[in-house]
Every structure is written in C-alpha cells, then in structure tokens.
Design an enzyme around this catalytic site. Structure first.
Site, mmCIF file in Angstrom:
data_model
loop_
_atom_site.group_PDB
_atom_site.id
_atom_site.type_symbol
_atom_site.label_atom_id
_atom_site.label_comp_id
_atom_site.label_asym_id
_atom_site.label_seq_id
_atom_site.Cartn_x
_atom_site.Cartn_y
_atom_site.Cartn_z
ATOM 1 C CG MET A 10 -1.720 -1.218 1.419
ATOM 2 S SD MET A 10 -3.193 -1.137 0.412
ATOM 3 C CE MET A 10 -4.295 -0.306 1.556
ATOM 4 C CB SER A 233 7.783 -1.087 9.308
ATOM 5 O OG SER A 233 6.951 -2.206 9.443
ATOM 6 C CE LYS A 234 5.135 0.123 1.649
ATOM 7 N NZ LYS A 234 5.538 -0.224 0.292
ATOM 8 N NE ARG A 235 5.643 -8.093 9.047
ATOM 9 C CZ ARG A 235 5.833 -9.383 9.221
ATOM 10 N NH1 ARG A 235 6.738 -10.007 8.533
ATOM 11 N NH2 ARG A 235 5.121 -10.041 10.100
ATOM 12 N NE ARG A 236 8.106 -1.069 13.397
ATOM 13 C CZ ARG A 236 9.294 -1.350 12.925
ATOM 14 N NH1 ARG A 236 9.787 -2.538 13.063
ATOM 15 N NH2 ARG A 236 10.005 -0.429 12.340
#
Length: 478
Positions: A10, A233-236
């Site tokens: 995204m 970060s896109k993850r967290r």
RNA sequence: GCCCCCAUCGUCUAGUGGCCUAGGACGCCGCCCUUUCAAGGCGGUAACGCCGGUUCGAAUCCGGUUGGGGGUACCA
C-alpha cells in the site's frame, strides 16, 4: 524531478511526503517535470493493484496526471533492454566485471559474514556466462563525495564500498543500475528520496560518472518514524494513505501536515494551502533529523480544515460515510434535509469525516444506538424515571410548538420541578433519544428528529427502565 | 562489526555568536463560555543529551563522548 516508487505494498505516508516535495519542486518551474516511474522489476513482489493504488493516492493528494508537470507513469520493466545494454557497455568499458563467487565462498574467504565482497574476481577476466553476476569495479583510492542539498557533503571512502552487483547472473539489473539508467534516459536532474537511499548515492554517483553523465542533484529526506523512533514499516505501523482517507482525513490536511514533516514555510505559520507553500519550498530548508508521524497533530489539522469548509462542502464530503456501504442504517432511512439541518452543529465536533456517523445516526437508525456505558451513566432509576415521565408528559402536549427553544423550556421546567439543573435533566432524555451521553446539542437534535420519534423513544426508554427495576434485580448492572 | 546520518519542550519545529530569562504549533493541565461533547477565549506545563575547547559572549563554531537512526542482499 522524479518519483520512483516500487509497487510492493500500500502506498504510504513516507512515499507521499517524498512525492509532495518532488511535486512542489516541479511546480516551481514552468518546465519542471514530475516523472512518475513505477519500479516494478521485482516481479515476485509486485501486484498491479499496488500500482493503481499509487496513482490513485497521488491523485488524491493533488498530484494529478492531468497536470502538464506530470509525466508518466513509466514502468521500469519496459526498459529491461536498455538496462542490459548499459550493463554490457560497462563491462566492455572495463568498469564492471563478471564474478562467479557464491555468497558462501565470499563469506568463507572473509571469515566474517558482515564483511562485503572481497574483489576476488576483479582481475580474473571472466567472460559472461551462466552463474556469473556483473559487479561494478569501484575505483581503488579516494572517496566519492555526494553533495546532498539537505545534508551537505557526505564522503564515502572507496575502500568502504564493495564492488557491488549491478546485474544478476540471469542478466537482470539490480535497483542501483536500473534506477540510474532510467534516470539518465528520462533526463532526471534532481533526485529527492528517503534517507534510506543515502548509502546508495555514492554507488549511483559512480555509475553516473561511469556513464559519462553529470550526477543529479541529490537530496535525502529524513526518515519518518513511529513512536519508537524506528522507520515507519508497512508491517507494524499504520502507514497506508488509503486508511487515513477511509477514516475521513481531508487530502488538504494530509498534504499540509506531510509538508511540515521536515520543512516549514517559516514565520510560525503552519496551516497553509499547498499552492502557497510551493513557491516557498526549498530543499536547503529541509531538516535532516528524523520526524515522528504524529496522528494527534494530523487530527488537529484535519479538524481545522473541516471547520473551514462551508456547509455545502462539508455535507458533500461527508456523503461517502452517510450513503456508502459502511453506513449503519438502511439506505432508505437517509434523509439529506435532516442531515443538512444538523450539519453545522456536527462540523465543529468531528476531527475526521467518519465521525459524522455516530453524531447523526440517531436520525437515521430505527432504534437509538446501544451504548451500555451511556445508559448506565445517565439512567439511574431514581432520577431518570421521574425525569423521563415528566418530560414525556410535557412534550406530548399537542399545543407545544415543536422547535428547539420551546422543547428546551419544557425539559428545563421538568428538571426544575425535580430539583435538577438542565445539565442533569437533559442526560436521560439524550440517552433515551440518541443512545449516548455525548452528541450534538440536544434540543436542536430533537427538533430535527420530530415529535413522534422523540416521544416514542422516550416511552421505549421508560419501558426499559421499568422492566429493569421490576425484573431480576440480581442481574442488574452497576 | 563496518559505513553513513542525526541530536532544542512528550511531539513537529523556530533559532545560523549577542534580539534567547529560547518563540510557535500539537498534546497535556487549569479557568471562562456552556444543555452533553466539541469548537472558541484566556492562562499554565515543558527543551538546547553530556564533556571539553574557540570567543568578551555560544542552542548556535570545533573536538570528543553518549544516545538514537539508516544501510550493510545476485530486495527496492
């Protein structure tokens, strides 16, 4: 100028800020170009919807493909031929050499997994062939100086730069190479990107020089960090621009806030339209320390922008939350004239557009929203029952004109008779009608809701209160 | 480990040797307004990481130190 995101997820706020800075710079000059290049060479991690998402997000921010300064999108994958051609040229010129070392072999020779490549194949004169990657021959002595508009002179000793791979064994180019080749081809003269690319700058500058081209102006933006001061970060972290859009952040507010991350128009000004910032923006004024993405401040900005809207615009921009799939009421219940009547009251109470829903749902829901905490707080039987009874009796009088002021007077009088000030007296009525202890000004709300629905809800609340009183006391909640 | 970047209130920042007993904004706290909640008004809280220099004078210059961060891939 150019903006070259890779479609591997995204589109996020860091990319948005980079794009905005590039855009501002492009708009400053009549012939300024903002080149959008989608770096999609990592086929395994790319997806077409990410690319569409990037373009949509840019458009939302006002970086529109319709603007003459906008160029692209180009797709890096379309230039594979040029990349290979350039790699070959670099090899023929002696600026690069083939290497068949495996990662294991390099590590074994160096004895330390953290040490870089040792130059083993530098002078072996390997021909191109299977299993052989192309490495750039980093000059022996001296440094490469990256002249960064934001950070100043940054020196990198060549001894600290390993002979990096520019093309894989299968001939495909790596980011460092493809990126430079495309920039050369597209005539990019200014590269503004995140700090995470700073260590790539000397390598790429070496590549520009090897190709006989003057290096572009570099500018490495400070990273945007989370509350733990780590790169977003896109993850967290919540970083997707789209998620902010969904919550009801205005593009203008987002743009304004993002521009202030590392830069400011000066003179203690903060709220300022992008168009006014454009002529003021200078890379030299960009801060070099990392910046925390503060959603609280973003919300404050958003509130400012929402309040600055006129009623029509406000209603217009709330519409997706009112008539869309996510609206909690049946579509047929929606009544725009009722909404318009309370819109000015709601406008100063929402920080993001999505909050319009809980503010007006009492108008469109068949039953008021259930909020247990509100009920428990406002519906204490000994005061709520007599209060609601009194209010019901007074409001049911057909001779009462149904408007905010007279309704207020009746509720006030009903409360006074019970020794309750208006603040206390209105609470049970509010919860009975809207389901919550907080919300829009009550009497204006009742006026819009109408006499019938108001009375019905008061009766329903009273019935529930009585049922709870006579019902199982042991199951009563505190 | 190595390379590189960074360092002012909790946060975003202003500040480029004297205007700084460090300014603004968000947040937080208090008061006012008030039918709840907001909005609005007023006020308050709170910072130059540390140690050395340079200088008449340092948040501003230099060195060191500490602490953060980024990079260190045949990812981008």
């Amino acid at each position: 100028m150019r903006f070259a995101p890779s479609p591997t997820g995204m589109f996020h706020v860091g990319g948005a800020r980079s794009a905005l800075f590039n855009w501002a710079l492009a708009l400053q000059q009549a012939d300024g170009r903002f080149v959008l290049r989608i770096e999609d060479t990592d086929a395994a991690r790319n997806r077409p919807e990410w690319t569409e998402g990037i373009i949509r997000a840019l458009a939302w921010l006002g970086i529109s493909a319709d603007d003459p300064h906008f160029e692209g999108p180009y797709f890096q994958s379309a230039y594979a031929g040029k990349h290979r051609e350039t790699a070959e040229r670099l090899y023929k010129d002696g600026r690069a050499y083939y290497c068949d070392c495996t990662r294991e072999q390099v590590q074994e020779r160096r004895g330390n997994p953290h040490l870089g490549y040792d130059g083993f194949c530098r002078d072996r004169g390997l021909e191109p062939g299977p299993g052989r990657a192309l490495r750039f021959r980093v000059p022996e002595g001296g440094p490469t100086v990256v002249d960064d508009r934001i950070r100043g002179r940054v020196e990198f000793e060549h001894s600290a730069i390993e002979d990096f791979v520019i093309a894989r064994a299968d001939g495909s180019p790596l980011f460092v190479l493809a990126n430079v080749v495309d920039d050369v081809e597209m005539g990019v003269n200014t590269v503004v990107r995140g700090e995470e690319h700073l260590s790539n700058a000397p390598k790429q500058q070496l590549l520009w020089e090897a190709l006989g081209r003057p290096a572009p102006v570099w500018a490495h933006l400070p990273v945007i960090v989370n509350e733990k001061r780590q790169k977003l970060s896109k993850r967290r972290d919540k970083v997707a621009l789209e998620s902010y859009q969904d919550e009801g952040f205005l593009a203008e507010a987002m743009v304004n806030y993002l521009m202030l991350l590392g830069w400011g128009p000066g003179e203690d000004r903060e709220i300022m339209p992008f168009a006014d910032m454009v002529p003021l923006f200078r890379l030299e004024d960009v801060n070099s320390s990392s910046a925390f993405f503060d959603e609280k401040k973003l919300r404050a900005f958003n509130g400012e922008y929402i309040r600055a809207l006129d009623t029509d615009a406000f209603v217009e921009r709330c519409r997706p939350w009112l008539t869309g799939e996510s609206a909690p009421w049946p579509a047929a219940n929606y009544d725009e004239s009722a909404l318009r009547a309370v819109a000015p009251l709601a406008q100063s109470r929402v920080a993001v557009l999505g909050e319009i829903v809980p503010n007006v749902d009492f108008l469109f829901l068949d039953e008021p929203a259930e909020d247990d905490r509100s009920w428990a707080k406002a519906m204490k039987p000994d005061t709520a029952v007599p209060m609601l009874e009194a209010a019901l009796e007074r409001l049911a009088d057909p001779s009462l004109a149904w408007a905010a002021e007279p309704v207020k007077a009746e509720v006030e009088a009903a409360g006074a008779a019970l020794g309750l000030k208006l603040g206390k007296a209105q609470a049970p009525v509010r919860v009975a009608v809207t389901g919550r202890t907080v919300g829009l000004p009550l009497f204006e709300s009742l006026e819009v809701l109408g006499r019938e629905r108001t009375l019905r809800r008061l009766e329903a609340a009273l019935a529930r209160l009585r049922a709870e009183a006579t019902g199982a006391p042991d199951s009563a909640e505190g």
